[in-house]
Write a protein that holds these residues in place. Structure first.
Motif, PDB file in Angstrom:
ATOM      1  N   ARG B 148      44.334 -27.577   9.431  1.00 21.27           N
ATOM      2  CA  ARG B 148      45.878 -27.072   9.052  1.00 21.27           C
ATOM      3  C   ARG B 148      46.941 -27.401  10.228  1.00 21.27           C
ATOM      4  O   ARG B 148      48.322 -27.498  10.133  1.00 21.27           O
ATOM      5  N   SER B 149      46.441 -26.859  11.288  1.00 21.23           N
ATOM      6  CA  SER B 149      47.145 -26.990  12.603  1.00 21.23           C
ATOM      7  C   SER B 149      46.227 -27.035  13.799  1.00 21.23           C
ATOM      8  O   SER B 149      44.951 -26.583  13.662  1.00 21.23           O
ATOM      9  N   GLY B 150      46.759 -27.726  14.781  1.00 25.57           N
ATOM     10  CA  GLY B 150      45.737 -27.768  16.171  1.00 25.57           C
ATOM     11  C   GLY B 150      45.025 -28.895  15.934  1.00 25.57           C
ATOM     12  O   GLY B 150      45.192 -29.779  14.948  1.00 25.57           O
ATOM     13  N   ILE B 151      43.955 -29.039  16.735  1.00 27.91           N
ATOM     14  CA  ILE B 151      43.020 -30.134  16.618  1.00 27.91           C
ATOM     15  C   ILE B 151      41.328 -29.289  16.677  1.00 27.91           C
ATOM     16  O   ILE B 151      41.434 -28.376  17.446  1.00 27.91           O
ATOM     17  N   VAL B 152      40.614 -29.866  15.675  1.00 28.97           N
ATOM     18  CA  VAL B 152      39.258 -29.335  15.699  1.00 28.97           C
ATOM     19  C   VAL B 152      38.449 -30.500  15.666  1.00 28.97           C
ATOM     20  O   VAL B 152      38.486 -31.295  15.071  1.00 28.97           O
ATOM     21  N   GLN B 198      34.520 -27.234  18.044  1.00 30.79           N
ATOM     22  CA  GLN B 198      35.244 -26.561  18.804  1.00 30.79           C
ATOM     23  C   GLN B 198      36.597 -27.077  18.713  1.00 30.79           C
ATOM     24  O   GLN B 198      37.071 -27.923  18.361  1.00 30.79           O
ATOM     25  N   ALA B 199      37.581 -25.911  19.096  1.00 34.57           N
ATOM     26  CA  ALA B 199      39.080 -26.184  18.831  1.00 34.57           C
ATOM     27  C   ALA B 199      39.453 -27.081  20.127  1.00 34.57           C
ATOM     28  O   ALA B 199      38.978 -26.862  21.179  1.00 34.57           O
ATOM     29  N   GLY B 200      40.648 -27.835  19.769  1.00 34.14           N
ATOM     30  CA  GLY B 200      41.199 -28.315  21.002  1.00 34.14           C
ATOM     31  C   GLY B 200      42.110 -27.191  21.799  1.00 34.14           C
ATOM     32  O   GLY B 200      41.954 -26.070  21.594  1.00 34.14           O
ATOM     33  N   PRO B 201      42.977 -27.670  22.727  1.00 30.73           N
ATOM     34  CA  PRO B 201      43.505 -26.787  23.775  1.00 30.73           C
ATOM     35  C   PRO B 201      44.628 -25.796  22.943  1.00 30.73           C
ATOM     36  O   PRO B 201      44.871 -24.886  23.803  1.00 30.73           O
ATOM     37  N   GLU B 202      45.030 -26.087  21.895  1.00 32.36           N
ATOM     38  CA  GLU B 202      45.871 -25.546  21.082  1.00 32.36           C
ATOM     39  C   GLU B 202      45.481 -24.550  20.376  1.00 32.36           C
ATOM     40  O   GLU B 202      46.068 -23.489  19.519  1.00 32.36           O
ATOM     41  N   GLY B 203      44.013 -24.365  20.156  1.00 38.36           N
ATOM     42  CA  GLY B 203      43.366 -23.541  19.070  1.00 38.36           C
ATOM     43  C   GLY B 203      43.584 -24.207  17.779  1.00 38.36           C
ATOM     44  O   GLY B 203      43.956 -25.458  17.793  1.00 38.36           O
ATOM     45  N   ALA B 204      43.174 -23.755  16.841  1.00 34.48           N
ATOM     46  CA  ALA B 204      43.070 -24.551  15.431  1.00 34.48           C
ATOM     47  C   ALA B 204      43.039 -23.629  14.105  1.00 34.48           C
ATOM     48  O   ALA B 204      42.382 -22.596  14.185  1.00 34.48           O
ATOM     49  N   VAL B 205      43.671 -23.976  12.902  1.00 30.87           N
ATOM     50  CA  VAL B 205      43.742 -23.372  11.732  1.00 30.87           C
ATOM     51  C   VAL B 205      42.746 -24.245  10.925  1.00 30.87           C
ATOM     52  O   VAL B 205      43.239 -25.645  10.877  1.00 30.87           O
ATOM     53  N   VAL B 206      41.827 -23.772  10.362  1.00 33.93           N
ATOM     54  CA  VAL B 206      41.096 -24.855   9.222  1.00 33.93           C
ATOM     55  C   VAL B 206      40.779 -24.225   8.059  1.00 33.93           C
ATOM     56  O   VAL B 206      40.072 -23.069   7.992  1.00 33.93           O
TER      57      VAL B 206
END
Lengths: 228, 228
Positions: B148-152, B198-206
């Protein structure tokens, strides 16, 4: 083929507002719309929206509905891939009164165990009364509606609400226990339960989590309704 | 009880940034935080975040993680009820290194047929390698991750990627086929398949859509990891 649009609209249902919105939507999404290979005579889309005389959703109407979905989901922070945008389902339940009785949806996944969709409704748009019957040894589809934006009024079996927020559109509606869902609120509908729903004046985005979906099996209370 | 926090941090993992973010988060959410019935000695929460010496997530750490989730979901346009905000799950997998190896989640629904959750990850945070085994006559949990947001970055069985975006944190990790999920992208993991993410540098919503979830049955590759 087109009759007088004014005479054929049974109730206003915010149609003028809807046309304004879609016109604006079309302007902003010109690039996407360019891919729509349909006739584009001046004013044609306005006439189509207000006309309930055809038997199916035409390409222009479908495209306008898809553009509405793209905008509503974007407003709710929901990102679609280009392929998903192209594949947005527009359902008029065989009634050709899409703005009044219809549903737009994006199916994310539908395996033989679970399903997830986004349902998008126009202002005042109604998904007609139906139930999900048993199939292939299962009790039938169980589903959870979670409101993401706008308001959706869900009507299920049980004691009818005394002052419901919605009137159903023309057709056969038999259940009237109202459940108002605002963003963050959800409700689970057991298999086999009659239900229908209508969006509030801002339209609505509803996430649907469920067991396997077999839309073609849905049983509608009104014999004129069909899932096409 | 608290040891020297600096000496105990194995890798930076953006911890300083995380502490700044959480401090800001705490300030903005003072009203919510007031309900947190824990000690609030000056600077205490900073020490807690950088300290990996305790055996469980303490109340302050849990609260900070919940506040992070509330903010991340709000940024993604996702609304929670007050009850859901209070019930956000914070999982450190028994390692007491929450910022490095952990997961935050909101369970919307988990029936005996399907389940839907939001998974929220801090920048660089890892959910350790595990699989979902068969149970009660089912093949085990099948799940679809939709970013949903960020990168995973999801790692599954198969040919390991030659230049993976992530390094796993300390522990046992055996699969390395990388699948990068950005907003609007999704991947379905069959039952019994080893995976970690693992989440990318911005965190993530999945968003996770799945068959019935029985988290306590998860089988972790690393014997030190447990789902508490």
């Amino acid at each position: 083929m087109l009759r007088d649009p004014v005479a054929l609209v049974p109730e206003p249902l915010g149609v003028a507002h809807e046309v304004d919105r879609i016109t604006e939507c079309l302007r902003r999404r010109a690039a996407l719309d360019d891919r729509c290979q349909v006739e584009n005579r001046d004013g044609q889309h306005t006439a189509n929206i207000a006309t309930y005389s055809r038997e199916v959703v035409d390409e222009r109407e479908r495209r306008e509905a898809q553009l509405y979905v793209v905008d509503k989901l974007a407003d709710a922070g929901i990102v679609l891939t280009p392929e998903e945008r192209e594949g947005i389902e527009v359902v008029d339940f065989g009634l050709s009164r899409l703005v009044e009785t219809g549903l737009q949806l994006v199916v994310y996944v539908n395996t033989d165990r679970y399903c997830a969709k986004e349902l998008v409704l126009r202002p005042g748009q109604t998904c007609p009364e139906h139930r999900h019957p048993p199939f292939e040894g299962t009790p039938g589809k169980e589903e959870t509606f979670r409101c993401r934006s706008g308001i959706v009024y869900l009507y299920v079996e049980g004691e009818p609400s005394r002052e419901p927020a919605c009137r159903p559109p023309p057709g056969t509606y038999t259940v009237g226990r109202e459940i108002e869902l605002r963003p963050g609120m959800q409700h689970t509908i057991p298999p086999g339960t009659l239900h229908w729903f209508q969006a509030g004046p801002e339209g609505a985005v509803v996430s649907e989590f469920s067991s396997t979906s077999r839309d073609e099996l849905d049983e509608f209370t009104d014999g004129n309704v069909r899932r096409t």
